[in-house]
Design a protein around this motif. Structure first.
Motif, PDB file in Angstrom:
ATOM      1  N   ALA A   1       0.777  -0.704  -0.207  1.00  0.00           N
ATOM      2  CA  ALA A   1      -0.348  -0.187   0.141  1.00  0.00           C
ATOM      3  C   ALA A   1       0.636   1.162   0.001  1.00  0.00           C
ATOM      4  CB  ALA A   1      -0.757   0.177   1.576  1.00  0.00           C
ATOM      5  N   TYR A   2       2.040   1.410   0.208  1.00  0.00           N
ATOM      6  CA  TYR A   2       2.962   1.986   0.648  1.00  0.00           C
ATOM      7  C   TYR A   2       3.516   2.796  -0.474  1.00  0.00           C
ATOM      8  CZ  TYR A   2       7.229   4.962   1.455  1.00  0.00           C
ATOM      9  OH  TYR A   2       8.118   6.229   0.855  1.00  0.00           O
ATOM     10  N   ARG A   3       3.677   1.887  -1.134  1.00  0.00           N
ATOM     11  CA  ARG A   3       4.269   1.718  -3.203  1.00  0.00           C
ATOM     12  C   ARG A   3       3.133   2.173  -3.270  1.00  0.00           C
ATOM     13  NH1 ARG A   3       7.061  -3.304  -6.894  1.00  0.00           N
ATOM     14  NH2 ARG A   3       7.883  -1.334  -8.868  1.00  0.00           N
ATOM     15  N   ALA A   4       2.227   2.158  -3.655  1.00  0.00           N
ATOM     16  CA  ALA A   4       0.471   2.206  -4.182  1.00  0.00           C
ATOM     17  C   ALA A   4       0.712   4.214  -4.108  1.00  0.00           C
ATOM     18  CB  ALA A   4      -0.291   1.127  -4.001  1.00  0.00           C
ATOM     19  N   THR A   5       1.423   4.032  -3.162  1.00  0.00           N
ATOM     20  CA  THR A   5       0.794   5.542  -2.800  1.00  0.00           C
ATOM     21  C   THR A   5       1.492   6.301  -3.159  1.00  0.00           C
ATOM     22  OG1 THR A   5      -0.518   4.990  -0.231  1.00  0.00           O
ATOM     23  CG2 THR A   5       0.379   7.428  -0.442  1.00  0.00           C
ATOM     24  N   LYS A   6       2.691   6.048  -2.823  1.00  0.00           N
ATOM     25  CA  LYS A   6       3.273   6.543  -3.018  1.00  0.00           C
ATOM     26  C   LYS A   6       3.414   7.299  -5.315  1.00  0.00           C
ATOM     27  CE  LYS A   6       8.947   7.162  -3.711  1.00  0.00           C
ATOM     28  NZ  LYS A   6      10.312   5.951  -3.169  1.00  0.00           N
ATOM     29  N   LEU A   7       3.685   5.692  -5.699  1.00  0.00           N
ATOM     30  CA  LEU A   7       2.880   5.222  -7.463  1.00  0.00           C
ATOM     31  C   LEU A   7       2.072   6.110  -7.712  1.00  0.00           C
ATOM     32  CD1 LEU A   7       3.880   4.971  -9.832  1.00  0.00           C
ATOM     33  CD2 LEU A   7       2.633   2.921  -9.739  1.00  0.00           C
ATOM     34  N   LEU A   8       1.014   6.301  -7.215  1.00  0.00           N
ATOM     35  CA  LEU A   8      -0.658   7.328  -7.637  1.00  0.00           C
ATOM     36  C   LEU A   8       0.054   8.633  -7.346  1.00  0.00           C
ATOM     37  CD1 LEU A   8      -3.012   5.102  -5.721  1.00  0.00           C
ATOM     38  CD2 LEU A   8      -2.802   5.540  -8.182  1.00  0.00           C
ATOM     39  N   ARG A   9       0.126   9.106  -6.548  1.00  0.00           N
ATOM     40  CA  ARG A   9       1.076  10.572  -5.813  1.00  0.00           C
ATOM     41  C   ARG A   9       1.859  11.072  -7.431  1.00  0.00           C
ATOM     42  NH1 ARG A   9       0.003  12.987  -1.213  1.00  0.00           N
ATOM     43  NH2 ARG A   9      -1.534  11.908   0.371  1.00  0.00           N
ATOM     44  N   GLU A  10       2.879  10.218  -7.305  1.00  0.00           N
ATOM     45  CA  GLU A  10       4.374  11.177  -8.602  1.00  0.00           C
ATOM     46  C   GLU A  10       3.211  11.144  -9.549  1.00  0.00           C
ATOM     47  OE1 GLU A  10       7.879   8.717 -10.722  1.00  0.00           O
ATOM     48  OE2 GLU A  10       7.187   7.801  -8.862  1.00  0.00           O
ATOM     49  N   LEU A  11       2.343  10.414  -9.705  1.00  0.00           N
ATOM     50  CA  LEU A  11       1.188   9.892 -11.117  1.00  0.00           C
ATOM     51  C   LEU A  11       0.063  11.866 -11.511  1.00  0.00           C
ATOM     52  CD1 LEU A  11       0.249   5.980 -11.949  1.00  0.00           C
ATOM     53  CD2 LEU A  11       1.330   8.124 -13.489  1.00  0.00           C
ATOM     54  N   THR A  12      -0.490  12.251 -10.169  1.00  0.00           N
ATOM     55  CA  THR A  12      -0.752  13.026  -9.804  1.00  0.00           C
ATOM     56  C   THR A  12       0.088  14.310 -10.220  1.00  0.00           C
ATOM     57  OG1 THR A  12      -2.392  11.254  -8.161  1.00  0.00           O
ATOM     58  CG2 THR A  12      -2.675  14.294  -7.950  1.00  0.00           C
ATOM     59  N   THR A  13       1.480  14.288  -9.659  1.00  0.00           N
ATOM     60  CA  THR A  13       2.434  15.202  -9.429  1.00  0.00           C
ATOM     61  C   THR A  13       2.482  16.070 -10.979  1.00  0.00           C
ATOM     62  OG1 THR A  13       4.451  13.780  -8.813  1.00  0.00           O
ATOM     63  CG2 THR A  13       2.965  14.976  -6.935  1.00  0.00           C
ATOM     64  N   GLN A  14       2.211  14.478 -11.454  1.00  0.00           N
ATOM     65  CA  GLN A  14       3.122  14.587 -13.006  1.00  0.00           C
ATOM     66  C   GLN A  14       1.661  15.050 -14.146  1.00  0.00           C
ATOM     67  OE1 GLN A  14       5.290  11.147 -14.712  1.00  0.00           O
ATOM     68  NE2 GLN A  14       6.012  11.842 -13.256  1.00  0.00           N
ATOM     69  N   GLY A  15       0.265  15.682 -13.242  1.00  0.00           N
ATOM     70  CA  GLY A  15      -1.076  15.680 -14.060  1.00  0.00           C
ATOM     71  C   GLY A  15      -2.012  14.733 -15.249  1.00  0.00           C
ATOM     72  N   ILE A  16      -0.973  13.307 -14.598  1.00  0.00           N
ATOM     73  CA  ILE A  16      -1.581  12.441 -15.212  1.00  0.00           C
ATOM     74  C   ILE A  16      -3.112  11.875 -14.478  1.00  0.00           C
ATOM     75  CG2 ILE A  16      -1.131   9.486 -15.881  1.00  0.00           C
ATOM     76  CD1 ILE A  16       0.141  11.685 -17.245  1.00  0.00           C
ATOM     77  N   LEU A  17      -2.862  11.968 -13.075  1.00  0.00           N
ATOM     78  CA  LEU A  17      -4.439  12.243 -12.142  1.00  0.00           C
ATOM     79  C   LEU A  17      -4.615  12.998 -11.270  1.00  0.00           C
ATOM     80  CD1 LEU A  17      -3.094   8.717 -10.820  1.00  0.00           C
ATOM     81  CD2 LEU A  17      -4.727   8.830 -12.788  1.00  0.00           C
ATOM     82  N   LEU A  18      -5.670  12.877 -11.068  1.00  0.00           N
ATOM     83  CA  LEU A  18      -6.138  13.260 -10.101  1.00  0.00           C
ATOM     84  C   LEU A  18      -6.369  13.023  -8.579  1.00  0.00           C
ATOM     85  CD1 LEU A  18      -9.234  15.434 -11.725  1.00  0.00           C
ATOM     86  CD2 LEU A  18      -6.999  16.221 -10.301  1.00  0.00           C
ATOM     87  N   MET A  19      -6.407  13.689  -7.118  1.00  0.00           N
ATOM     88  CA  MET A  19      -6.299  12.723  -6.050  1.00  0.00           C
ATOM     89  C   MET A  19      -7.651  13.690  -5.079  1.00  0.00           C
ATOM     90  SD  MET A  19      -3.850  13.310  -2.955  1.00  0.00           S
ATOM     91  CE  MET A  19      -4.332  14.842  -2.113  1.00  0.00           C
ATOM     92  N   VAL A  20      -8.513  12.947  -5.026  1.00  0.00           N
ATOM     93  CA  VAL A  20      -9.605  13.636  -3.899  1.00  0.00           C
ATOM     94  C   VAL A  20      -9.766  13.298  -2.865  1.00  0.00           C
ATOM     95  CG1 VAL A  20     -12.356  14.334  -4.657  1.00  0.00           C
ATOM     96  CG2 VAL A  20     -11.433  14.361  -6.031  1.00  0.00           C
ATOM     97  N   ASP A  21      -9.329  13.883  -1.663  1.00  0.00           N
ATOM     98  CA  ASP A  21      -9.421  13.020  -0.613  1.00  0.00           C
ATOM     99  C   ASP A  21     -10.600  13.403   0.141  1.00  0.00           C
ATOM    100  OD1 ASP A  21      -8.971  15.925  -0.017  1.00  0.00           O
ATOM    101  OD2 ASP A  21      -6.958  15.436   0.841  1.00  0.00           O
ATOM    102  N   LYS A  22     -11.630  13.829   0.186  1.00  0.00           N
ATOM    103  CA  LYS A  22     -12.915  14.492   1.324  1.00  0.00           C
ATOM    104  C   LYS A  22     -14.220  13.410   0.364  1.00  0.00           C
ATOM    105  CE  LYS A  22     -13.842  18.122   2.187  1.00  0.00           C
ATOM    106  NZ  LYS A  22     -13.633  19.584   1.812  1.00  0.00           N
ATOM    107  N   PRO A  23     -14.783  12.236   0.725  1.00  0.00           N
ATOM    108  CA  PRO A  23     -13.843  11.988   1.817  1.00  0.00           C
ATOM    109  C   PRO A  23     -12.732  10.607   2.029  1.00  0.00           C
ATOM    110  CG  PRO A  23     -15.554  11.274   1.591  1.00  0.00           C
ATOM    111  CD  PRO A  23     -15.689  11.901   0.565  1.00  0.00           C
ATOM    112  N   ARG A  24     -12.441  10.555   3.169  1.00  0.00           N
ATOM    113  CA  ARG A  24     -11.113   9.696   3.582  1.00  0.00           C
ATOM    114  C   ARG A  24     -11.399   8.624   3.052  1.00  0.00           C
ATOM    115  NH1 ARG A  24      -6.273  11.896   3.504  1.00  0.00           N
ATOM    116  NH2 ARG A  24      -6.257  13.778   4.511  1.00  0.00           N
ATOM    117  N   PRO A  25     -10.736   7.382   2.112  1.00  0.00           N
ATOM    118  CA  PRO A  25      -9.683   7.616   1.996  1.00  0.00           C
ATOM    119  C   PRO A  25      -9.250   8.380   0.655  1.00  0.00           C
ATOM    120  CG  PRO A  25     -10.111   5.165   1.690  1.00  0.00           C
ATOM    121  CD  PRO A  25     -11.355   5.931   1.891  1.00  0.00           C
TER     122      PRO A  25
END
Length: 204
Positions: A174-198
């Motif tokens: 899960a740690y590596r998955a989180t890191k990869l998802l955040r990396e893709l988000t900072t590159q503009g490939i993905l959007l992160m929505v954190d309300k509501p969590r997770p």
């Protein structure tokens, strides 16, 4: 070339297109306008029902007043929109065009006086606590890895994914998955929505 109204409606609602029968409050329209500005821009058709039926607006002046209240008082920093009217079968439809902003993130004030960042996720405007901006160039080598290819294939069929679901999908921690998802988000490939969590991630 000007896009015909029927052709525009035929595309259906999505990340860059939304239909509204009418504008009920400036607060709701502020959310939609900021979401388009914070994501990839978009078009808002006022006077069109969710089922794509053209209803028209009763008062163009009244609708524009609601829009101006949203843009003038509820959105920070201010955004610029353009609009035009189209008539069909005696009915008037307002077409608002919102560009992706260079000044994002924009926030919308809600009825309780809170400021929130909104982004587009498929055909909805959803809140998030922060906007990860595209700070790096896209890593094409990363995009070609089997993990990322599987992730993108999953997101083309599903609205979003969590880090836990991603970990199970490609058999990583899960740690590596989180890191990869955040990396893709900072590159503009993905959007992160954190309300509501997770936190959930979707295609931009």
């Amino acid at each position: 070339m000007t896009v015909q109204l029927n052709d525009l409606i035929a595309r259906g609602e999505g990340t860059q297109l939304e239909f509204k029968r009418t504008l009920s409050t400036p607060y709701r329209i502020a959310r939609t306008l900021t979401a388009f500005s914070n994501t990839s821009g978009g078009t808002l058709l006022i006077g069109v029902a969710d089922d794509s039926k053209i209803l028209g607006v009763e008062s163009e002046y009244q609708e524009m007043q609601t829009i101006e209240r949203a843009t003038d008082f509820l959105i920070e920093p201010p955004i610029t929109i353009s609009y035009e009217t189209r008539k069909q079968d005696g009915k008037t439809v307002l077409i608002l065009t919102i560009s992706e902003s260079d000044e994002k993130p924009h926030t919308a004030l809600n009825e309780r006086g809170d400021r929130t960042i909104y982004v587009r996720q498929r055909d909805k405007s959803v809140p998030t606590t922060r906007l990860m901006l595209d700070l790096h160039t896209v890593d094409n080598q990363l995009l070609q890895t089997p993990m990322v290819k599987n992730l993108l294939a999953f997101l083309r069929k599903n609205d979003s994914i969590t880090a836990d679901r991603m970990a199970k999908l490609v058999n990583i921690s899960a740690y590596r998955a989180t890191k990869l998802l955040r990396e893709l988000t900072t590159q503009g490939i993905l959007l992160m929505v954190d309300k509501p969590r997770p936190a959930r991630y979707s295609l931009k």
